[in-house]
Design an enzyme around this catalytic site. Structure first.
Site, PDB file in Angstrom:
ATOM      1  N   CYS A 264       0.556   7.342   1.012  1.00 53.65           N
ATOM      2  CA  CYS A 264      -0.362   8.349   1.376  1.00 53.65           C
ATOM      3  C   CYS A 264      -2.066   7.687   1.394  1.00 53.65           C
ATOM      4  CB  CYS A 264      -0.375   9.709   0.878  1.00 53.65           C
ATOM      5  SG  CYS A 264       1.069  10.585   1.279  1.00 53.65           S
TER       6      CYS A 264
ATOM      7  N   CYS B  27     -12.870  -5.464   1.821  1.00 54.59           N
ATOM      8  CA  CYS B  27     -12.124  -4.345   2.154  1.00 54.59           C
ATOM      9  C   CYS B  27     -12.262  -3.198   1.122  1.00 54.59           C
ATOM     10  CB  CYS B  27     -10.711  -4.551   2.607  1.00 54.59           C
ATOM     11  SG  CYS B  27      -9.687  -5.237   1.096  1.00 54.59           S
TER      12      CYS B  27
END
Lengths: 108, 455
Positions: free
Chosen positions: B236, B408
């Site tokens: 998730c 990132c």
């Protein structure tokens, strides 16, 4: 022969390669309606997978197909039923069949 | 029925129980009145209720008048124990509706603690519960809803040692977990213990629900004999999830548990429900029956709990993000090293390789954005943009080493990006070096700039 197939619920394919979900495997299209070329023998799912691999898979086909079948974790549905009930790779396609590839989800 | 046991067992978090709650050790201990966390080996008494009391009748009157359910359904429910594995997005609605409807006993198992990023979907926790074990937090909320249910929080991860032990003690198991190894472990233990397993999952805008191992129905391994390749599994945190989606699927999961518990016939044994929230579509799929060659259920006398489900699945039994290590130490910059490079005004390019929605959340102002996907596809637009930037960098006057740096969220994709850049610019590497920022923007937020958003 017209075969409608969906790449439905495939979005949990790899994040790393296919950020937006695995419909990206098929160039961002979730739902395809294809007309398969005529051939002397009826089309079966085994041949459909080969056809999809050659004609629609844009990248990393191993995330969809391994060997001559779909990779573990993908469930194939033929007209809303598990393909195991329909003969799996040997199922012979009929006009307007609806084929769905779903990928299991694990989040909770 | 020992209906008030749940409250009587509330204890203040003192030394002995802190040992069971490692996340609350030391200065994190707050003066919570905590439900006691339970162990796997505890033997639970039988639930026994022969008639409804007047308060029961008042409380459950709206469901008692349903002819399909009635007094017998309510009594059945009150004698059933349910183990909810995972107290997150699915576990919250499952536990909430089962507690409200008067289930006899609820076991609530989770290894994790409440975090801010849980609250959009894990709606039984709360802002004042951050850092508290989820199993304990959920019980605190449920006790306010229905104090006549017995609640047992288990603050632990399920493993091959304790899994069967706990599952044997419950009548129905609800799999609300978030990872593949746990799903296989729960399945195998349910087959071995002969317990029905109501299993649901949710991610992004999608949810799935089915019932395994109910009477002669299939088990999880009948459907999925082999685990998926680990690189195809999304959690998730990476994939995202709309909070309402597990809310909907978890509510349906509670309904299936309630049907089995009250003696009704479940709707999703041998049927898989798929929910697509984007299109607003529910589909019921007829799935295969029990498989004669299933490794788990074809001969349950021979079913064994594996030693190591994480090895079997090639992934971890949590949904925490994994850390890649593709690069050597000298191909990586720590956030401190990057900060120094910035402070020294060393010419460089910082490429943010996250997807657009994450860049929209936050970014370092001097970064340029090229999504990893653009690099992987060697997309001409992005590559030529990058070439222009690199040419500008190389032409800057000073003689120091020129660095192209990728960043990132956590420092995984940035490593992949370095590999791709090395491949694309292989011949030109003597003109500049490519590195990534270890730990990514979240490490930057943690160690360098506390004002930088975390997500």
């Amino acid at each position: 022969m017209r075969v409608q197939w969906f790449c439905f619920f495939l979005s949990c394919l790899t994040r790393r390669v296919l950020r937006g979900g695995a419909e990206l495997l098929f160039d961002g299209i979730k739902q395809h309606q294809v007309t398969l070329p005529n051939q002397s023998n009826p089309w079966d799912i085994r041949q459909l997978l080969v056809w999809i691999r050659h004609n629609l898979l844009k990248e990393r086909p191993e995330l969809f197909i391994q060997g001559d079948t779909v990779r573990p974790g993908i469930l194939v549905l033929i007209n809303d039923a598990d393909w195991e009930l329909m003969g799996e790779l040997d199922y012979q396609l009929e006009d307007k069949d609806n084929i769905v590839f779903i990928s299991t989800l694990h989040g909770g | 029925m020992s209906g008030m046991d749940g409250i009587d067992s509330q204890i203040t978090c003192t030394g002995s129980s802190v040992d069971k709650l490692p996340h609350l050790k030391g200065n994190e201990v707050k003066s919570y009145s905590l439900p006691e966390s339970h162990g796997a080996d505890e033997i639970l008494p039988e639930l026994n209720k022969s008639s409804l009391t007047n308060p029961d009748i008042l409380r459950y009157s709206r469901q008692l008048v349903l002819p399909e359910f009635g007094v017998q359904g309510q009594l059945n429910l009150s004698k059933v124990s349910v183990l909810v594995i995972g107290c997150g997005g699915l576990g919250c609605p499952v536990a909430q509706y089962l507690a409200a409807s008067g289930i006899g006993r609820l076991g609530l198992l989770d290894y994790d603690v409440v975090e801010m990023s849980n609250l959009h979907r894990q709606v039984l926790h709360g802002e004042n519960r951050l850092g508290m074990p989820k199993s304990v937090s959920i019980v605190k909320t449920l006790q306010k809803l229905n104090s006549s249910v017995i609640y047992l929080p288990y603050h632990m991860s399920l493993n091959p040692e304790n899994g069967l032990q706990i599952i044997r003690q419950y009548d129905i198991i609800a799999d609300c977990s978030d990872n593949v190894p746990t799903r296989y472990l729960v399945n195998d233990a349910c087959v071995l213990a002969g317990k029905p397993l109501v299993s649901a999952s949710a991610l992004r805008w999608e949810g799935q629900l089915t019932v395994y191992n109910y009477q002669q129905g299939p088990c999880y391994r009948c459907l999925f004999p082999k685990p998926p390749p680990s690189e195809t599994v999304t959690n998730c945190a990476d994939g995202g999830v709309l909070g309402i989606v597990p809310g909907i699927i978890g509510s349906l999961q509670a309904l299936e548990v309630l049907k089995i518990a009250s003696g009704m016939v479940p709707s999703y044994s041998g049927v898989l429900l798929m929910f697509d929230a984007l299109e607003g579509r529910f589909r019921n799929i007829k799935i295969r029956g029990k498989q004669n060659d299933c490794a788990a259920c074809s001969n349950s006398a021979e079913t064994a709990i594996l030693q190591d489900y994480e090895a079997f699945c090639g992934s971890s039994a949590s949904d925490k993000c994994r850390m890649l290590s593709l690069l050597s130490r000298d191909e990586r910059l720590s956030v401190e090293e990057y900060k120094r490079l910035l402070d020294d005004h060393i010419p460089h390019i910082l490429i943010d390789v996250r997807p657009q929605p994450e860049v929209d959340i936050c970014q370092l102002p001097h970064s340029i954005h090229i999504p990893l996907k653009g690099l992987e596809q060697k997309n001409e637009k992005w590559i030529s943009f990058l070439r222009t930037k690199i040419a500008e960098l190389i032409n800057t006057g000073n003689r120091v080493e020129k660095t192209v740096i990728t960043i990132c969220k956590l420092g995984n994709d940035s490593q992949i990006a370095v590999k791709i850049l090395q491949e694309i610019f292989g011949n030109e590497v003597d003109l500049f070096v490519v590195k990534d920022v270890q730990g990514g923007l979240m490490a930057w937020a943690e160690k360098i700039d506390p004002m930088f958003p975390r997500y």
